[in-house]
Write a protein that holds these residues in place. Structure first.
Motif, mmCIF file in Angstrom:
data_model
loop_
_atom_site.group_PDB
_atom_site.id
_atom_site.type_symbol
_atom_site.label_atom_id
_atom_site.label_comp_id
_atom_site.label_asym_id
_atom_site.label_seq_id
_atom_site.Cartn_x
_atom_site.Cartn_y
_atom_site.Cartn_z
ATOM 1 N N GLY A 134 45.104 37.372 34.924
ATOM 2 C CA GLY A 134 44.350 37.004 36.111
ATOM 3 C C GLY A 134 42.921 37.506 36.058
ATOM 4 O O GLY A 134 41.981 36.798 36.427
ATOM 5 N N GLN A 135 42.750 38.743 35.591
ATOM 6 C CA GLN A 135 41.404 39.294 35.471
ATOM 7 C C GLN A 135 40.588 38.516 34.444
ATOM 8 O O GLN A 135 39.391 38.257 34.659
ATOM 9 N N LEU A 136 41.224 38.152 33.333
ATOM 10 C CA LEU A 136 40.522 37.376 32.313
ATOM 11 C C LEU A 136 40.080 36.032 32.866
ATOM 12 O O LEU A 136 38.940 35.601 32.658
ATOM 13 N N ARG A 137 40.975 35.348 33.609
ATOM 14 C CA ARG A 137 40.613 34.060 34.205
ATOM 15 C C ARG A 137 39.485 34.210 35.222
ATOM 16 O O ARG A 137 38.597 33.361 35.308
ATOM 17 N N PHE A 138 39.530 35.322 35.986
ATOM 18 C CA PHE A 138 38.469 35.534 36.978
ATOM 19 C C PHE A 138 37.113 35.698 36.299
ATOM 20 O O PHE A 138 36.126 35.053 36.685
ATOM 21 N N TRP A 139 37.040 36.556 35.307
ATOM 22 C CA TRP A 139 35.752 36.793 34.647
ATOM 23 C C TRP A 139 35.296 35.578 33.856
ATOM 24 O O TRP A 139 34.088 35.291 33.794
ATOM 25 N N LEU A 140 36.238 34.843 33.277
ATOM 26 C CA LEU A 140 35.879 33.601 32.602
ATOM 27 C C LEU A 140 35.317 32.606 33.605
ATOM 28 O O LEU A 140 34.293 31.941 33.364
ATOM 29 N N GLY A 141 35.984 32.488 34.763
ATOM 30 C CA GLY A 141 35.494 31.590 35.808
ATOM 31 C C GLY A 141 34.125 31.999 36.315
ATOM 32 O O GLY A 141 33.252 31.152 36.548
ATOM 33 N N ALA A 142 33.927 33.314 36.497
ATOM 34 C CA ALA A 142 32.623 33.800 36.963
ATOM 35 C C ALA A 142 31.536 33.456 35.961
ATOM 36 O O ALA A 142 30.434 33.030 36.332
ATOM 37 N N LEU A 143 31.845 33.624 34.665
ATOM 38 C CA LEU A 143 30.858 33.310 33.636
ATOM 39 C C LEU A 143 30.558 31.819 33.600
ATOM 40 O O LEU A 143 29.387 31.405 33.588
#
Length: 345
Positions: free
Chosen positions: A19-28
């Protein structure tokens, strides 16, 4: 499904990390999309257009959006409890709308987690049952927005080459057909999942097959194919109703009502663009794909950007404010605190 404590802890840690990886990927990705938009458009001209926005079309757009959410809440209640014996409509509307606002403000799709937990706790429904209704809801929405996109592409004159438009139409047709197959033939989906699992005995295929079975089970619990078709038609009408928000922004900024197919195209593909990871509230992906869609139908960059930004604000702000207001009004029994306490217990 019971698992050993260590396995469950490992799975929880894996899901949290994912979930954290998806969040930071989405933010980027969202930041990159917004950066591309900012550097490719005259934002001063966009601001001047927004300053001249006319209010009456926006008021009508917001009224249509409010009706859209009421009908979506009714659809979800029907998916949860077709007879209306266990889930009354009135008390289910506010938490349903708030779940969207929570996801628009907070990361990790917390609104979805909140909705599952709230309906489970408030109406004594199994979590799996609520999750299954949400899965069917999302499949209905996907097939419906694909139908809207196909209709828009069929009717509008675009600046794209005919070959590219034909390929888009073919892809949309295949996607709609596959989605309808999921909704109307859960047994076939389970059979395909079983065949894939036996033919390709790898963990990834097994996980996909398990997800397919969950979807099929949720669809089967919704009702017979005739009822599912009725839900598809209702969902299609809901997305057309929501597209009036984009049309309202278009007319408010001086777009011609006769060119209504252009905002319909942009609405459909900007909504499909939200499948791409982005910032909370889908900021970045919504603007980028909406801009591309408007440019494809011959709208200049500044007009396209102003319309997309205004429409996105109309779609985001009401649910975000509603969620904040509702959470404050429920401060003595904050749903987020209740979720936290339940997880701790």
């Amino acid at each position: 499904m019971d698992r050993a404590a260590a396995g469950a802890g490992g799975d929880a840690g894996s899901k949290k990390g994912g979930g954290q990886l998806r969040f930071w990927l989405g933010a980027l990705v969202g930041a990159v999309f917004l950066g591309l938009l900012w550097t490719s458009v005259d934002m001063a001209a966009v601001g001047a257009l927004l300053a001249r926005a006319s209010w009456p079309p926006l008021v009508l757009a917001l009224l249509a959006y409010g009706l859209d959410f009421l009908l979506r809440a009714w659809r979800f209640r029907v998916l949860l409890d077709p007879g209306g014996r266990q889930v009354p409509f009135g008390p289910s509307v506010a938490p349903f709308v708030a779940s969207f606002g929570i996801s628009d403000i907070l990361p990790f799709r917390l609104g979805d987690v909140f909705r599952v937990y709230w309906f489970h706790r408030s109406f004594s429904l199994p979590m799996g049952h609520v999750l299954g209704a949400m899965v069917v809801e999302r499949v209905l929405d996907l097939v419906s927005i694909l139908m809207v996109a196909g209709l828009a592409l069929l009717l509008v004159d675009t600046a794209l080459p005919a070959e590219i438009v034909a390929q888009f139409r073919l892809v949309l047709l295949v996607a709609v057909g596959a989605s309808l197959l999921v909704l109307l033939s859960p047994g076939a989906i389970e059979a395909v999942a079983g065949w894939a699992e036996r033919t390709f005995p790898v963990s990834l295929v097994a996980r996909i097959a398990q997800t397919a079975r969950s979807v099929a089970g949720a669809v089967r619990g919704t009702g017979d194919p005739r009822r599912i078709l009725g839900m598809v038609l209702l969902s299609f009408a809901l997305w057309l109703l929501e597209s009036l928000v984009m049309l309202g922004a278009w007319v408010s900024l001086g777009g011609e009502v006769g060119g209504a197919l252009k905002p319909l195209v942009a609405f459909a593909f900007s909504t499909l663009g939200t499948l791409v990871p982005a910032l909370p509230g889908h900021f970045g992906s919504y603007e980028f794909f909406g801009m591309l869609s408007y440019r494809a139908v011959g709208v200049d960059a500044e007009q396209a950007t102003a319309t997309i930004l205004l429409a996105h604000l109309l779609l985001w702000l009401p649910t975000a404010l509603f969620a904040l207001g509702w959470l404050v009004s429920m401060r003595r029994e904050s749903p987020l605190l209740v979720m936290k306490a339940g997880q701790a217990g």
